[in-house]
Design an enzyme around this catalytic site. Structure first.
Site, PDB file in Angstrom:
ATOM      1  N   CYS A   2       0.810  -1.216   0.000  1.00 32.03           N
ATOM      2  CA  CYS A   2       0.000   0.000   0.000  1.00 32.03           C
ATOM      3  C   CYS A   2       0.848   1.273   0.000  1.00 32.03           C
ATOM      4  CB  CYS A   2      -0.891   0.026   1.228  1.00 32.03           C
ATOM      5  SG  CYS A   2      -1.845  -1.465   1.427  1.00 32.03           S
ATOM      6  N   ARG A  27       5.833  -0.252  -5.058  1.00 37.24           N
ATOM      7  CA  ARG A  27       5.567  -1.017  -3.838  1.00 37.24           C
ATOM      8  C   ARG A  27       4.703  -2.236  -4.126  1.00 37.24           C
ATOM      9  NH1 ARG A  27       6.084   3.102   0.685  1.00 37.24           N
ATOM     10  NH2 ARG A  27       4.723   1.887   2.002  1.00 37.24           N
ATOM     11  N   TRP A  74      -2.587  -3.069  -1.555  1.00 40.12           N
ATOM     12  CA  TRP A  74      -2.123  -4.442  -1.715  1.00 40.12           C
ATOM     13  C   TRP A  74      -2.945  -5.243  -0.712  1.00 40.12           C
ATOM     14  CZ3 TRP A  74       0.379  -8.578   0.559  1.00 40.12           C
ATOM     15  CH2 TRP A  74       0.995  -9.459  -0.335  1.00 40.12           C
ATOM     16  N   ASN A  98      -2.480   2.057   5.481  1.00 32.62           N
ATOM     17  CA  ASN A  98      -1.487   0.991   5.304  1.00 32.62           C
ATOM     18  C   ASN A  98      -1.380   0.259   6.622  1.00 32.62           C
ATOM     19  OD1 ASN A  98      -0.961   2.179   2.880  1.00 32.62           O
ATOM     20  ND2 ASN A  98       1.083   2.919   3.427  1.00 32.62           N
ATOM     21  N   GLU A 478      23.183 -14.150  16.288  1.00 31.55           N
ATOM     22  CA  GLU A 478      22.960 -12.913  15.531  1.00 31.55           C
ATOM     23  C   GLU A 478      23.413 -11.685  16.331  1.00 31.55           C
ATOM     24  OE1 GLU A 478      22.552 -12.188  12.642  1.00 31.55           O
ATOM     25  OE2 GLU A 478      21.550 -10.267  12.472  1.00 31.55           O
ATOM     26  N   LYS A 482      26.212  -9.183  14.910  1.00 39.43           N
ATOM     27  CA  LYS A 482      25.960  -7.736  14.732  1.00 39.43           C
ATOM     28  C   LYS A 482      27.012  -6.921  15.475  1.00 39.43           C
ATOM     29  CE  LYS A 482      23.826  -7.542  12.017  1.00 39.43           C
ATOM     30  NZ  LYS A 482      23.112  -8.549  11.285  1.00 39.43           N
ATOM     31  N   GLU A 485      30.523  -7.107  13.779  1.00 39.25           N
ATOM     32  CA  GLU A 485      30.739  -6.488  12.474  1.00 39.25           C
ATOM     33  C   GLU A 485      30.676  -4.972  12.503  1.00 39.25           C
ATOM     34  OE1 GLU A 485      27.916  -7.568   9.405  1.00 39.25           O
ATOM     35  OE2 GLU A 485      26.319  -7.793  10.869  1.00 39.25           O
ATOM     36  N   HIS A 501      30.588 -26.279  29.051  1.00 38.95           N
ATOM     37  CA  HIS A 501      31.508 -27.071  28.237  1.00 38.95           C
ATOM     38  C   HIS A 501      32.640 -26.222  27.664  1.00 38.95           C
ATOM     39  CE1 HIS A 501      28.747 -30.407  28.624  1.00 38.95           C
ATOM     40  NE2 HIS A 501      27.774 -29.541  28.391  1.00 38.95           N
ATOM     41  N   LYS A 601      28.127  -5.239   1.094  1.00 35.08           N
ATOM     42  CA  LYS A 601      26.703  -5.574   1.237  1.00 35.08           C
ATOM     43  C   LYS A 601      26.366  -6.844   0.466  1.00 35.08           C
ATOM     44  CE  LYS A 601      22.553  -4.932   2.693  1.00 35.08           C
ATOM     45  NZ  LYS A 601      22.361  -5.440   4.065  1.00 35.08           N
TER      46      LYS A 601
END
Ligand code: F6R
Length: 606
Positions: A2, A27, A74, A98, A478, A482, A485, A501, A601
């Protein structure tokens, strides 16, 4: 998906609304409509299909208005018909929208009990009826809007016309973006900078929870508490509008905030909101599939790992997930009746592409979950499952990650239903839970200030450990990725059960330990890991939810309390705090957040 445009002008708006809607075609949409105030009353023109169908309607019946709103829809709630197209009208109120209103069925029942009738299947008509209901009780337009917003549960952006108000458009945003455009004697409202791009490059981005009243000269913006909240007006280059940073300092920050909308658009593509069923396009026969093989790199691999937890748990369908660079060279044992799914934001990652081709060469059917739909991967697979989070510019992936998880969650529900592991009532419950994720992600992003405070501490660390169990284990990976990097601090993600462990040897007063533990079936175990860490002087950063906070071991440094949610969507809701943590640590350290050293990227070489 939308798109919204609104113009409060002094000249005719018809052609300009259409011009703007054409710019929003990128879109994706399946119907379109405009409305304007003509002689004090709102008139609408709508059409199913492409904008040229709407243009044909306008040629036959022009809209002679100087104030108007337009929308490309949409479909989510209700088929893409003219009747369901926006703008939707109820009484004096006409609006475009939307997003998804989660409690629309309850609100519709309440309004029906007040004697109101509905002509569409949309949740949008319910918002219009609610504002009209509030107007009917004597409130002025802004008061009626605010009273209605207070009753909505969901993620949305809206633009509103009111019969008899020919110098006014109201707007509001929560979870979906909305901008105000400042013209020369005219004012604009748009779902993004591109929507208002043809008319002005002076833009104010509304903040989460803001609502606004626009006349042809000015905009009055209010924050979620109803306090006047002027937002800075910025000049945006038209060519840059699609990838503009908005009010944010970095693309990564913007993309973290884009996640409610990105997930909402993605989820809407994989569930039928009316029947509350999961609907994976592409005709994959999940009932007879022997296995799924996911191949991916980096953050996309971690999204795949989360997919394994979700799909195996819900659908009892075996899933193997492997780092593509390992997979492609180690001659894995494959079955032609398994499905390979390549996960990739860019669709161009060399190792993932090679792993995909390796499977295809052995006769396996293939799919990809991808952002770039023109990419090589998208062109080469049998089934493309796009994510709909928009272009991701920051090198560190954020919104693509949660959009990927959104697709895999819908897939898990679809597969569970196909394999008879859930009945239709449970499928509907799960779909409702998933549809509620964008709102909860927005609430989770609201924890920004709490996370910022933690980031100051973490930025002094040399090493950081992330621990989690179940779906929080991939999220721990993750979080560590993050942080590494973009802030260049060494970090490791571990399954919390692995603590004894080896990694427990790293615990000392200098090493922060981030423990991800919502109050789920793993909580007790995670809490005892936390006690073990604290007993050794470890500095725990505890990311949990309100129940988890209540049950936390004494002495825990409870720092970030994400909203309570169903375990199905916990990975989506808990992702923002770890992304924000990495982001603010990097900002604190003055690092180049959007372009970290040595990273690209799109990794098109192995
Ligand atoms: C991490 C990150 C990378 C990518 C990886 C795969 O923040 O962005 O680890 O996830 O390079 O890229 P795609 O998803 O394009 O295949």
């Amino acid at each position: 998906m939308c798109g919204i445009i609104g113009i409060v002008g002094v000249h005719s708006v018809q052609e300009r609304l259409i011009d703007s809607l054409k710019r929003l075609e990128y879109r994706g949409y399946d119907s379109a409509g405009v409305a304007g105030i003509v002689d004090g009353h709102v008139q609408r023109r709508r059409a199913a299909g492409k904008i040229r169908a709407l243009e044909a309607v306008l040629v036959a019946d022009p809209l002679n208005a100087t104030v108007g709103i337009g929308h490309t829809r949409w479909a989510t709630h209700g088929a893409p018909t003219t009747r369901n197209a926006h703008p939707q009208t109820a009484g004096r109120v006409t609006l475009v929208h939307n997003g998804i209103i989660e409690n629309y069925a309850d609100l519709r029942d309440m309004l029906k009990a007040e004697g109101r009738t509905f002509e569409s299947e949309t949740d949008t008509e319910v918002i219009a009826a609610l504002i009209d209901f509030e107007l009917g009780s004597g409130k002025p337009p802004l008061g009626a809007l605010k009273a209605a917003l207070d009753q909505l549960r969901g993620a949305y952006a809206i633009g509103v016309l009111i019969d008899g108000e020919d110098d006014l458009i109201l707007g509001a945003r929560k979870g979906s973006p909305l901008v105000v455009g400042y013209g020369d004697g005219e004012m604009f409202l748009g779902s993004d900078a591109l929507a208002v791009g043809p008319f002005t490059n002076r833009i104010a981005y509304l903040e989460e929870g803001d609502y606004v009243a626009i006349d042809h000269k000015s905009a009055k913006i209010f924050d979620r508490n109803g306090a006047a909240a002027p937002r800075p007006v910025r000049t945006v280059a038209a060519s840059a509008a699609l990838v503009d940073k908005g009010n944010y300092r970095h693309f990564m920050e913007k993309e973290i905030h884009d996640q409610p909308e990105g997930c909402q658009r993605t989820i809407a593509a994989y569930v039928d909101t009316l029947t509350e069923r999961a609907a994976m396009p592409g005709g994959v026969d999940f009932a007879n599939l022997s296995r799924i093989q996911i191949v991916a790199c980096g953050t996309s691999y971690i999204a795949g790992l989360l997919g394994k937890y979700l799909i195996e748990h819900l659908a009892d369908l075996p899933v193997d997930v492997e780092i593509a660079s390992e997979f492609r060279y180690r001659q894995p044992a494959l079955r032609a009746d398994a499905l390979v799914i390549a996960m990739s934001q860019s669709g161009e990652t060399a190792d993932t592409l090679a792993a995909l081709r390796y499977c295809q060469a052995r006769g396996m059917p293939s799919a990809c979950v991808v952002n770039a739909i023109e990419s090589t991967m998208a062109r080469e697979v049998d089934v493309v499952w796009p994510i709909h989070c928009g272009p991701e510019i920051g090198v560190a992936s954020t919104k693509a990650f949660t959009a990927q998880i959104s697709v895999l969650t819908a897939l898990a529900v679809a597969a569970a239903r196909a394999r008879g592991r859930v009945d239709s009532a449970e499928e509907q419950r799960l779909v409702r839970v998933l549809l509620g994720a964008p709102r909860l992600i927005a609430e989770s992003i609201d924890l920004e200030d709490a996370v910022k405070a933690v980031a100051v501490e973490i930025s002094k660390a040399r090493d950081v450990l992330y621990l989690g169990r179940g779906p929080m284990y991939p999220l721990a990976l993750e979080g560590a990725l993050k942080l590494k990097e973009i802030s260049y601090i060494h970090a490791e993600g571990y399954a919390a059960g692995e603590l004894k462990h080896g990694p427990i040897a790293l615990v000392d007063e200098q090493t922060p330990i981030v423990i991800l533990a919502p109050f789920d079936s793993y909580f007790e175990k995670s809490a005892s890991n936390m006690s073990e860490v604290m007993a050794r002087g470890g500095q725990v950063v505890f990311i949990t939810d309100p129940e988890g906070q209540r049950h936390a071991p004494a002495g825990a440094r409870v720092v970030v309390t994400a909203p309570q949610c169903d375990p199905l969507i916990a990975p989506l809701v808990m992702a923002a705090p770890i992304q924000l943590l990495a982001y603010y640590v990097a900002v604190q350290k003055g690092a180049d957040v959007d372009q970290p050293r040595n990273l690209a990227k799109s990794v098109t070489v192995e």
